[in-house]
Scaffold this active site. Structure first.
Site, PDB file in Angstrom:
ATOM      1  N   HIS A   1       1.947  -5.352   0.529  1.00  0.00           N
ATOM      2  CA  HIS A   1       3.093  -5.418  -0.116  1.00  0.00           C
ATOM      3  C   HIS A   1       3.338  -4.279  -1.081  1.00  0.00           C
ATOM      4  CE1 HIS A   1       5.964  -7.530  -2.626  1.00  0.00           C
ATOM      5  NE2 HIS A   1       6.494  -8.176  -1.756  1.00  0.00           N
TER       6      HIS A   1
ATOM      7  N   ASP B   1       5.613 -13.125   4.629  1.00  0.00           N
ATOM      8  CA  ASP B   1       6.224 -13.211   6.073  1.00  0.00           C
ATOM      9  C   ASP B   1       4.772 -13.702   7.241  1.00  0.00           C
ATOM     10  OD1 ASP B   1       8.600 -12.546   5.901  1.00  0.00           O
ATOM     11  OD2 ASP B   1       8.093 -10.187   5.781  1.00  0.00           O
TER      12      ASP B   1
HETATM   13  N1  ACO Z   1      -1.328  -2.793   7.853  1.00  0.00           N
HETATM   14  C1  ACO Z   1      -2.430  -1.976   7.656  1.00  0.00           C
HETATM   15  N2  ACO Z   1      -2.358  -0.853   6.843  1.00  0.00           N
HETATM   16  C2  ACO Z   1      -1.446  -1.168   5.897  1.00  0.00           C
HETATM   17  C3  ACO Z   1      -0.464  -2.004   5.802  1.00  0.00           C
HETATM   18  C4  ACO Z   1      -0.521  -3.115   6.577  1.00  0.00           C
HETATM   19  N3  ACO Z   1       0.431  -4.049   6.972  1.00  0.00           N
HETATM   20  N4  ACO Z   1       0.298  -2.080   4.676  1.00  0.00           N
HETATM   21  C5  ACO Z   1      -0.168  -0.911   4.074  1.00  0.00           C
HETATM   22  N5  ACO Z   1      -1.230  -0.338   4.714  1.00  0.00           N
HETATM   23  C6  ACO Z   1      -2.072   0.780   4.236  1.00  0.00           C
HETATM   24  C7  ACO Z   1      -1.374   2.054   4.688  1.00  0.00           C
HETATM   25  O1  ACO Z   1      -1.679   2.496   6.028  1.00  0.00           O
HETATM   26  C8  ACO Z   1      -1.742   3.172   3.505  1.00  0.00           C
HETATM   27  O2  ACO Z   1      -3.057   3.356   4.073  1.00  0.00           O
HETATM   28  P1  ACO Z   1      -3.426   4.921   3.483  1.00  0.00           P
HETATM   29  O3  ACO Z   1      -3.404   5.198   2.027  1.00  0.00           O
HETATM   30  O4  ACO Z   1      -4.977   5.151   4.046  1.00  0.00           O
HETATM   31  O5  ACO Z   1      -2.467   6.009   4.512  1.00  0.00           O
HETATM   32  C9  ACO Z   1      -1.768   2.114   2.507  1.00  0.00           C
HETATM   33  O6  ACO Z   1      -1.928   0.756   2.925  1.00  0.00           O
HETATM   34  C10 ACO Z   1      -0.536   2.197   1.634  1.00  0.00           C
HETATM   35  O7  ACO Z   1       0.356   1.854   2.307  1.00  0.00           O
HETATM   36  P2  ACO Z   1       1.944   2.096   1.907  1.00  0.00           P
HETATM   37  O8  ACO Z   1       2.997   2.107   3.147  1.00  0.00           O
HETATM   38  O9  ACO Z   1       2.208   3.429   0.985  1.00  0.00           O
HETATM   39  O10 ACO Z   1       2.359   0.854   1.073  1.00  0.00           O
HETATM   40  P3  ACO Z   1       3.743   0.381   0.647  1.00  0.00           P
HETATM   41  O11 ACO Z   1       3.569  -0.153  -0.743  1.00  0.00           O
HETATM   42  O12 ACO Z   1       4.848   1.237   0.957  1.00  0.00           O
HETATM   43  O13 ACO Z   1       3.784  -0.839   1.753  1.00  0.00           O
HETATM   44  C11 ACO Z   1       4.677  -2.304   3.281  1.00  0.00           C
HETATM   45  C12 ACO Z   1       4.248  -1.964   1.572  1.00  0.00           C
HETATM   46  C13 ACO Z   1       5.817  -1.547   3.810  1.00  0.00           C
HETATM   47  C14 ACO Z   1       5.207  -4.019   3.126  1.00  0.00           C
HETATM   48  C15 ACO Z   1       3.562  -2.447   3.959  1.00  0.00           C
HETATM   49  O14 ACO Z   1       2.391  -3.158   3.515  1.00  0.00           O
HETATM   50  C16 ACO Z   1       3.746  -2.671   5.488  1.00  0.00           C
HETATM   51  O15 ACO Z   1       4.392  -1.957   6.185  1.00  0.00           O
HETATM   52  N6  ACO Z   1       3.458  -4.033   5.828  1.00  0.00           N
HETATM   53  C17 ACO Z   1       3.615  -4.473   7.224  1.00  0.00           C
HETATM   54  C18 ACO Z   1       5.154  -5.113   7.270  1.00  0.00           C
HETATM   55  C19 ACO Z   1       5.218  -6.239   6.483  1.00  0.00           C
HETATM   56  O16 ACO Z   1       4.602  -7.231   6.426  1.00  0.00           O
HETATM   57  N7  ACO Z   1       6.253  -6.167   5.688  1.00  0.00           N
HETATM   58  C20 ACO Z   1       6.920  -7.454   5.074  1.00  0.00           C
HETATM   59  C21 ACO Z   1       6.724  -7.393   3.410  1.00  0.00           C
HETATM   60  S1  ACO Z   1       7.105  -8.576   2.437  1.00  0.00           S
HETATM   61  C22 ACO Z   1       8.801  -8.564   2.583  1.00  0.00           C
HETATM   62  O17 ACO Z   1       9.459  -7.695   2.567  1.00  0.00           O
HETATM   63  C23 ACO Z   1       9.491  -9.670   2.590  1.00  0.00           C
END
Ligand code: ACO
Length: 380
Positions: A262, A316
């Site tokens: 998140h 989720d």
């Molecule tokens: N699985 C694996 N790795 C992840 C995940 C994940 N779900 N989420 C973040 N990471 C990792 C990224 O790969 C990144 O790693 P790195 O620094 O080694 O490259 C690091 O964590 C940071 O990731 P970002 O994408 O910069 O983090 P952000 O704050 O943008 O992510 C997000 C938020 C988009 C929700 C992300 O966690 C994600 O894609 N989750 C999966 C989709 C999801 O569940 N969405 C629902 C969110 S809740 C809602 O909207 C109601």
């Protein structure tokens, strides 16, 4: 503006001032109008919470009753909306159907020149809260070739939705659990869909367009659309034994684990904890699901591998298991999220209008200048 000031995704950039909800992602705190989500989930109802969010205070008993009655009266859809749904392709995604239906409401209830008129605000809030669940249920039945089920006045908000969807009166526990799910999804500060609502509201367009715009944004897989993909992911994993090999492969190819991570929470989302409890209540009453065992094993494995990055279950992750146990088709999970979030979006619509300034950000231009125009015959 210098390039250094640009923040992709506006991460950490305040887009508004708001007193609607508060999140502390370091400790896992979520409050609506200063009240903790755990208290609301335990003691409130969805419509009371919606009132709290939209009008800023808990309603006295008489006002709540009036609000609930007005919503009950407006649950029906105009036949033109039903006819419109009939024309939608049954293979279309319900989020697209919902967005189209909500946008179409604006055709029936034109823009008031005074958007601050309390009666106009009340009318729009009542209509949207009342009709969105009916639209979701109507699309579900009509895409199967059936007539929609008329709402039942003797049923509460959540019981009536489950009734319209499944054509039978729900078990009281199922209706209660669903109502709590709506409370949990009703609001969450300035996320992507709420930001979209704010931008649209700032143009002084009508509230139906504002909500339709937010619905469009909610549908994406990085936002509300993730809950659908969680169930697909659990099915793909298939067994508890396969959790760790599957996770290794996923992380090796830099895949995302749906329902985890998140932008704000760096600990387990408090809503995920409540939803997990609700799922357990349902399993106890209606029978266990193997998908839950896989989910528990996955949570543990992800925690071991990714907790140093602050990646834990988000809202989720467990909501899909709850909806699945309630017999709700997977592609309706995000529309259900939208049913709840209408409350939060309306609250932000009101707040934006109370001190409006048109959103007009700037950009960092990365293109070229003074490129000569080349006539078509001279292009290679
Ligand atoms: N699985 C694996 N790795 C992840 C995940 C994940 N779900 N989420 C973040 N990471 C990792 C990224 O790969 C990144 O790693 P790195 O620094 O080694 O490259 C690091 O964590 C940071 O990731 P970002 O994408 O910069 O983090 P952000 O704050 O943008 O992510 C997000 C938020 C988009 C929700 C992300 O966690 C994600 O894609 N989750 C999966 C989709 C999801 O569940 N969405 C629902 C969110 S809740 C809602 O909207 C109601």
């Amino acid at each position: 503006m210098s390039v250094g000031e640009y923040k992709p995704g506006l991460e950490g950039v305040p887009a508004t001032r708001s007193n609607i909800s508060y999140v502390d992602g370091q400790v896992g705190l979520l409050e609506y109008r200063g009240m903790q989500i755990e208290d609301l989930a335990q003691q409130s109802s969805f419509l009371e919470t919606a009132y709290l969010l939209i009008f800023g205070r808990l309603p006295p008993a008489g006002e709540l009753k009036d609000f609930e009655q007005k919503i009950q009266i407006h649950r029906r859809l105009k036949y033109r909306i039903r006819d419109m749904i009939k024309c939608f392709p049954e293979s279309g995604h319900p989020m697209d159907a919902l967005q189209a239906c909500v946008a179409a409401l604006g055709l029936f209830y034109p823009l008031n020149s005074n958007l601050q008129d309390p009666e106009y605000i009340w009318g729009a809030a009542v209509r949207l809260l009342a009709k969105v669940p009916t639209m979701v249920a109507a699309f579900q039945l009509m895409r199967q070739g059936n007539d929609p089920v008329q709402p039942r006045d003797d049923l509460g908000y959540s019981a009536n939705f489950l009734y319209m969807l499944n054509e039978r009166e729900p078990d009281p526990l199922a209706a209660h659990v669903f109502d709590v799910c709506l409370i949990l999804h009703a609001e969450h500060t300035v996320n992507a869909s709420t930001f979209s609502a704010l931008v649209t509201a700032s143009t002084l367009t009508d509230p139906y367009t504002v909500i339709a715009s937010a619905i469009g944004t909610l549908g994406g897989p990085l936002h509300g659309g993730a809950n659908e993909r969680v169930m697909q992911m659990l099915a793909e994993i298939g067994s508890v034994e396969n959790v760790r090999p599957w996770l290794d492969r996923q992380l090796e190819r830099k895949g995302r684990i749906m329902g985890f991570g998140h932008r704000v929470y760096k600990v387990k989302d408090p809503r995920a904890t409540i939803l997990q409890g609700l799922a357990e209540q349902l399993f106890e009453r209606f029978g266990h699901n193997q998908a839950y065992d896989i989910a528990l094993a996955l949570e543990q494995a992800v925690e071991e591998r990714l907790s140093e990055k602050g990646i834990y279950p988000n809202v989720d992750f467990y909501s899909g298991l709850v909806y699945d146990k309630l017999g709700i088709p997977t592609d309706l999970f995000t529309p259900i999220f939208a049913i709840a979030r209408v409350a939060g979006w309306l609250a932000h619509w009101r707040e934006q209008l109370s001190d409006n300034r048109l959103f007009r950000p700037t950009q960092v231009y990365t293109g070229e200048h003074k490129i000569p125009y080349v006539p078509i015959e001279a292009r290679s």
